[in-house]
Design an enzyme around this catalytic site. Structure first.
Site, PDB file in Angstrom:
ATOM      1  N   ASN A   1       0.868  -1.180   0.000  1.00 58.84           N
ATOM      2  CA  ASN A   1       0.000   0.000   0.000  1.00 58.84           C
ATOM      3  C   ASN A   1       0.907   1.233   0.000  1.00 58.84           C
ATOM      4  O   ASN A   1       1.463   1.595   1.034  1.00 58.84           O
ATOM      5  CB  ASN A   1      -0.886  -0.045   1.260  1.00 58.84           C
ATOM      6  CG  ASN A   1      -1.724   1.201   1.431  1.00 58.84           C
ATOM      7  OD1 ASN A   1      -1.796   2.052   0.542  1.00 58.84           O
ATOM      8  ND2 ASN A   1      -2.384   1.311   2.586  1.00 58.84           N
TER       9      ASN A   1
ATOM     10  N   LYS B   1       0.139   4.241  -0.349  1.00 57.22           N
ATOM     11  CA  LYS B   1      -0.526   5.431   0.222  1.00 57.22           C
ATOM     12  C   LYS B   1      -0.281   6.653  -0.676  1.00 57.22           C
ATOM     13  O   LYS B   1      -0.187   6.504  -1.891  1.00 57.22           O
ATOM     14  CB  LYS B   1      -0.075   5.655   1.666  1.00 57.22           C
ATOM     15  CG  LYS B   1      -0.267   4.383   2.513  1.00 57.22           C
ATOM     16  CD  LYS B   1      -0.110   4.595   3.985  1.00 57.22           C
ATOM     17  CE  LYS B   1      -0.336   3.270   4.711  1.00 57.22           C
ATOM     18  NZ  LYS B   1      -0.248   3.372   6.145  1.00 57.22           N
TER      19      LYS B   1
ATOM     20  N   HIS C   1      -9.651   1.259   4.903  1.00 55.78           N
ATOM     21  CA  HIS C   1      -8.387   1.455   5.626  1.00 55.78           C
ATOM     22  C   HIS C   1      -8.622   2.427   6.781  1.00 55.78           C
ATOM     23  O   HIS C   1      -9.408   3.370   6.660  1.00 55.78           O
ATOM     24  CB  HIS C   1      -7.323   2.001   4.663  1.00 55.78           C
ATOM     25  CG  HIS C   1      -5.950   1.974   5.259  1.00 55.78           C
ATOM     26  ND1 HIS C   1      -5.531   2.916   6.170  1.00 55.78           N
ATOM     27  CD2 HIS C   1      -4.916   1.103   5.101  1.00 55.78           C
ATOM     28  CE1 HIS C   1      -4.293   2.621   6.543  1.00 55.78           C
ATOM     29  NE2 HIS C   1      -3.897   1.531   5.915  1.00 55.78           N
TER      30      HIS C   1
ATOM     31  N   GLU D   1      -6.998   4.816   7.812  1.00 52.72           N
ATOM     32  CA  GLU D   1      -6.758   6.229   7.461  1.00 52.72           C
ATOM     33  C   GLU D   1      -7.964   6.826   6.742  1.00 52.72           C
ATOM     34  O   GLU D   1      -8.234   8.027   6.854  1.00 52.72           O
ATOM     35  CB  GLU D   1      -5.463   6.339   6.624  1.00 52.72           C
ATOM     36  CG  GLU D   1      -4.235   6.119   7.507  1.00 52.72           C
ATOM     37  CD  GLU D   1      -3.027   5.536   6.802  1.00 52.72           C
ATOM     38  OE1 GLU D   1      -2.996   5.509   5.562  1.00 52.72           O
ATOM     39  OE2 GLU D   1      -2.106   5.092   7.514  1.00 52.72           O
TER      40      GLU D   1
ATOM     41  N   GLU E   1      -5.452  -4.893  10.663  1.00 50.50           N
ATOM     42  CA  GLU E   1      -4.424  -3.881  10.873  1.00 50.50           C
ATOM     43  C   GLU E   1      -4.729  -3.105  12.157  1.00 50.50           C
ATOM     44  O   GLU E   1      -5.539  -2.167  12.136  1.00 50.50           O
ATOM     45  CB  GLU E   1      -4.402  -2.892   9.705  1.00 50.50           C
ATOM     46  CG  GLU E   1      -4.105  -3.522   8.368  1.00 50.50           C
ATOM     47  CD  GLU E   1      -3.549  -2.490   7.389  1.00 50.50           C
ATOM     48  OE1 GLU E   1      -2.422  -2.679   6.939  1.00 50.50           O
ATOM     49  OE2 GLU E   1      -4.232  -1.498   7.106  1.00 50.50           O
TER      50      GLU E   1
ATOM     51  N   GLY F   1       2.380   2.325  10.747  1.00 48.85           N
ATOM     52  CA  GLY F   1       3.366   3.399  10.590  1.00 48.85           C
ATOM     53  C   GLY F   1       4.086   3.781  11.871  1.00 48.85           C
ATOM     54  O   GLY F   1       4.744   4.819  11.921  1.00 48.85           O
TER      55      GLY F   1
ATOM     56  N   SER G   1       3.243  -1.995  10.265  1.00 49.40           N
ATOM     57  CA  SER G   1       4.690  -2.014  10.479  1.00 49.40           C
ATOM     58  C   SER G   1       5.360  -3.337  10.138  1.00 49.40           C
ATOM     59  O   SER G   1       6.344  -3.720  10.765  1.00 49.40           O
ATOM     60  CB  SER G   1       5.022  -1.593  11.917  1.00 49.40           C
ATOM     61  OG  SER G   1       4.603  -0.257  12.158  1.00 49.40           O
TER      62      SER G   1
HETATM   63  P1  PGA Z   1       2.675   0.376   7.607  1.00 44.27           P
HETATM   64  O1  PGA Z   1       1.236   0.558   6.933  1.00 44.27           O
HETATM   65  O2  PGA Z   1       3.248  -0.923   7.070  1.00 44.27           O
HETATM   66  O3  PGA Z   1       3.464   1.581   7.170  1.00 44.27           O
HETATM   67  O4  PGA Z   1       2.477   0.315   9.070  1.00 44.27           O
HETATM   68  C1  PGA Z   1       0.370  -0.535   6.757  1.00 44.27           C
HETATM   69  C2  PGA Z   1      -0.938  -0.071   6.200  1.00 44.27           C
HETATM   70  O5  PGA Z   1      -1.413   1.003   6.592  1.00 44.27           O
HETATM   71  O6  PGA Z   1      -1.542  -0.734   5.349  1.00 44.27           O
END
Ligand code: PGA
Length: 259
Positions: free
Chosen positions: A21, A23, A111, A113, A181, A187, A219
């Site tokens: 992803n 982003k 997601h 976010e 997640e 992150g 992460s």
């Molecule tokens: P990350 O993001 O690996 O940077 O923690 C994962 C995600 O949001 O899908």
């Protein structure tokens, strides 16, 4: 819930999936370079490897460019969100049909976010999943609890209600992937313990359609992936930050090479 009578069917043939992803990262040149490198890694991989399906989900602006580079690589293309309607007066939005038109076969939906910054509800996410199917895309539904919710002992309750509220009745293993997640792990460099991951994945499996793939995200990196990706309930990873580095992403993908 859906398909519980069929639970366990196809357990042995769940194809692993490692999805990147990206982003809101990358200009055209960055996206093209990353895609070219991944294509080279895929071409150099020994026959029968990497042993999993590989997917990249660039920002919408890069889908055309990255999709063009990845033709013939075996690496699939996906979107990061879609609108529920096929077209219309929705300024700034993108439909599932538009993603399919650009060569996408998957779309990430719900997601955290999107839930956090765009106020997406479970009902809205359910409509988007239906839209993905209408366009022939498989949906990757993201669920997960916040730190506060976990500390309050509510992690399973929260994830269960997200699943109940957002999975359409017609869901199947062919059309839906679930990504667990934990919000606090995204992150941050923090990851859930393998015990917590196994417990949550088992719970999700109890509530989800038979044979569904359940990814872990939050992460994931080249150092922690061996312990996470070999858990029996984990069918792959949704990778954010580490997917922006071709070498790191391919190391994660290669976790499945020897399987
Ligand atoms: P990350 O993001 O690996 O940077 O923690 C994962 C995600 O949001 O899908």
């Amino acid at each position: 819930m859906i398909g519980t009578g069929q639970r366990g069917r196809n357990m042995a043939i769940r194809t692993k999936l490692v999805a990147g992803n990206w982003k809101m990262n990358g200009l055209r040149q960055d996206g093209a370079m990353l895609a070219h490198t991944l294509k080279e890694y895929a071409a150099a991989a020994a026959p029968g490897t990497p042993g999993c399906e590989v997917l990249v989900c660039p920002p919408a602006t890069l889908l055309s460019e990255v999709g063009g580079v990845l033709v013939g690589s075996g690496i699939a293309l996906g979107g990061q969100d879609c609108h529920a309607a096929p077209k219309g007066a929705y300024t700034g939005d993108i439909s599932a049909e538009m993603l399919a038109d650009l060569g996408c076969s998957y779309v990430i939906l719900g997601h955290s976010e999107r839930r956090q910054h765009h106020g997406e509800t479970d009902t809205a996410i359910r409509d988007k999943i239906a839209a993905a199917w209408r366009a022939g895309l498989a949906a990757i539904l993201c669920v997960g609890e916040t730190q506060e919710q976990r500390q309050a002992g509510k992690a399973v309750e929260i994830v269960s209600s997200q699943l109940d509220g957002s999975i359409p009745h017609a869901a199947s293993a062919a059309t839906l992937v679930i990504a667990y997640e934990p919000v606090w792990a995204i992150g941050t460099g923090l990851t859930a313990t393998t015990e917590d991951i196994s417990e949550m994945h088992a719970e999700i499996r109890r509530r989800a359609p038979a044979g569904i793939r359940i990814l872990y995200g939050g992460s994931v990196n080249p150092r922690n992936c061996p312990a996470i990706l070999t858990l029996s309930e984990v069918d792959g990873a949704l990778v954010g930050g580490a997917s922006l580095n071709a070498n790191d992403f391919w190391t994660i993908v290669s976790s499945y090479a020897a399987k």
